[in-house]
Write a protein that holds these residues in place. Structure first.
Motif, short mmCIF file in Angstrom:
data_model
loop_
_atom_site.label_atom_id
_atom_site.label_comp_id
_atom_site.label_asym_id
_atom_site.label_seq_id
_atom_site.Cartn_x
_atom_site.Cartn_y
_atom_site.Cartn_z
N UNK A 1 41.10 -15.16 -45.13
CA UNK A 1 40.70 -14.94 -43.74
C UNK A 1 41.81 -15.37 -42.78
N UNK A 2 41.69 -14.93 -41.52
CA UNK A 2 42.68 -15.29 -40.50
C UNK A 2 42.58 -16.76 -40.11
N UNK B 1 28.97 -18.41 -43.76
CA UNK B 1 30.32 -18.76 -43.33
C UNK B 1 30.79 -17.90 -42.16
N UNK B 2 29.86 -17.14 -41.58
CA UNK B 2 30.17 -16.34 -40.40
C UNK B 2 30.16 -17.21 -39.15
N UNK B 3 30.68 -16.67 -38.06
CA UNK B 3 30.64 -17.37 -36.78
C UNK B 3 29.18 -17.63 -36.42
N UNK B 4 28.80 -18.86 -36.10
CA UNK B 4 27.39 -19.18 -35.81
C UNK B 4 26.90 -18.47 -34.55
N UNK C 1 37.28 -18.12 -26.59
CA UNK C 1 38.24 -17.22 -27.24
C UNK C 1 37.66 -16.64 -28.53
N UNK C 2 36.95 -17.46 -29.30
CA UNK C 2 36.31 -16.96 -30.52
C UNK C 2 35.32 -15.85 -30.20
N UNK C 3 34.54 -16.04 -29.13
CA UNK C 3 33.56 -15.03 -28.76
C UNK C 3 34.21 -13.73 -28.31
N UNK C 4 35.28 -13.84 -27.55
CA UNK C 4 35.93 -12.64 -26.99
C UNK C 4 36.75 -11.87 -28.03
N UNK D 1 37.13 -14.55 -39.38
CA UNK D 1 36.93 -16.00 -39.33
C UNK D 1 36.08 -16.48 -40.51
N UNK D 2 36.18 -17.80 -40.79
CA UNK D 2 35.44 -18.40 -41.90
C UNK D 2 34.97 -19.78 -41.48
#
Length: 342
Positions: free
Chosen positions: A190-191, A208-211, A265-268, A275-276
């Motif tokens: 993953x990145x 393991x995905x973005x919550x 930034x993670x959301x956008x 991501x992990x």
């Protein structure tokens, strides 16, 4: 005849005196040469992987990030922390734990002031670099202060520079302790890898995905432990993080830090970055590990990196580490590459 004897004796005396002078001079030169030889080459025999004279810049403030990263990286990977001088004891504590997992050689300390730069490199040459401008070296900035914001807001810029140099980067705050080797937990390709900062208990087999986003429209991912690969996705996230920090500068009404910007930034970039989310049991936030003793006992043996957050203040953090047996400096300082601090 008597005059000839005196002349002969005088010649012999001067020859002896001259020979003694020459021998003394040669002896002194030999002694100095021996000292130089030992000073330059003995460390290479005792510590062959530590440094060589050609690797030492004349002034550490001329030591570039590219040169430092090239010296420290192992198999294209760096472990990076940012440190200001008041947190030197925490740096040493963290380094002891990293050394126990045999990963200390790939640690690069990004010094935020010249005092840290010179102290680290005097004890552990070539493992610290300063990226100007230098910050104030005298104050241990608490969470929520402007000094803390100034310190943490530079983080994505440092990480982006290292990604652009082509390195995998693991970032840690130094108020962490390693109990196991974290690298086997970086599954897949993953990145970006990170830990959750929420205190709600997750199942051991959680996603393991973005919550999901919280009520304010963003996640609560911790920006204090991140692993990044030098991919376009990771670089995009760092650039967006930098933009978010610039858009929300510190003020008396907005006593922020870098973490909200990281989550925005993670959301956008959610559909552009792979991501992990790391295991909560392996990478618990301080709000879980230190405050929920039942959970800590149930998950004992699974913990990998412990983060001493959810507490404010240098001394408070130190005392909590001591209370939980995680303040290693007192009895194990010699396990750190920096040795015992004076």
């Amino acid at each position: 005849m008597e005059k000839q004897k005196q002349k002969l004796f005088s010649s012999a005396y001067h020859l002896s005196h001259s020979s003694t002078s020459i021998l003394s001079r040669n002896g002194l030169l030999l002694f100095v040469s021996l000292l130089v030889f030992l000073g330059v080459f003995l460390p290479l025999f005792l510590f062959p992987n530590t440094y060589s004279p050609s690797s030492l810049p004349s002034k550490w403030n001329d030591y570039s990030l590219a040169r430092a990263a090239k010296f420290v990286a192992k198999n294209g990977t760096l472990i990076v922390c940012t440190v200001s001088y008041p947190f030197f004891p925490f740096l040493n504590n963290w380094l002891i734990s990293v050394s126990r997992q045999k990963h200390q050689d790939k640690v690069l300390v990004i010094a935020e002031d010249y005092a840290t730069l010179y102290k680290v490199n005097s004890k552990w040459p070539c493992h610290a670099v300063l990226i100007p401008p230098a910050l104030d070296s005298q104050t241990a900035h608490n969470f929520g202060s402007q000094g803390f914001f100034n310190f943490t807001s530079r983080r994505p810029e440092h990480l982006l520079k290292l990604l652009e140099l082509g390195y995998n980067v693991m970032y840690n705050d130094v108020d962490m302790v390693w109990l196991q080797d974290p690298f086997p937990y970086l599954e897949g390709n993953h990145d970006v890898y990170f830990m959750d900062d929420e205190t709600a208990i997750k199942p051991l087999s959680h996603s393991h995905d973005l919550p999901p986003y919280a009520r304010d429209g963003r996640t609560n991912i911790c920006s204090c432990m991140i692993f990044l690969r030098p991919t376009n996705g990771a670089k995009l996230l760092m650039k967006q993080w930098i933009e978010e920090i610039h858009a929300q500068p510190w003020s008396k009404d907005n006593k922020g830090n870098d973490q909200p910007g990281f989550n925005w930034a993670l959301g956008k970039t959610a559909h552009q970055v792979d991501v992990y989310l790391l295991s909560q049991a392996a990478f618990p936030t301080g709000g879980v590990y230190f405050r929920n003793r039942t959970w800590a006992k149930e998950t004992k043996g699974k913990h990998v990196i412990i983060h001493n957050n959810y507490i404010v203040g240098f001394n408070n953090k130190m005392e909590r580490f001591r209370h939980f047996g995680l303040w290693l400096v007192d009895d194990h300082a010699l396990e750190s590459p920096l040795g015992k601090l004076e």
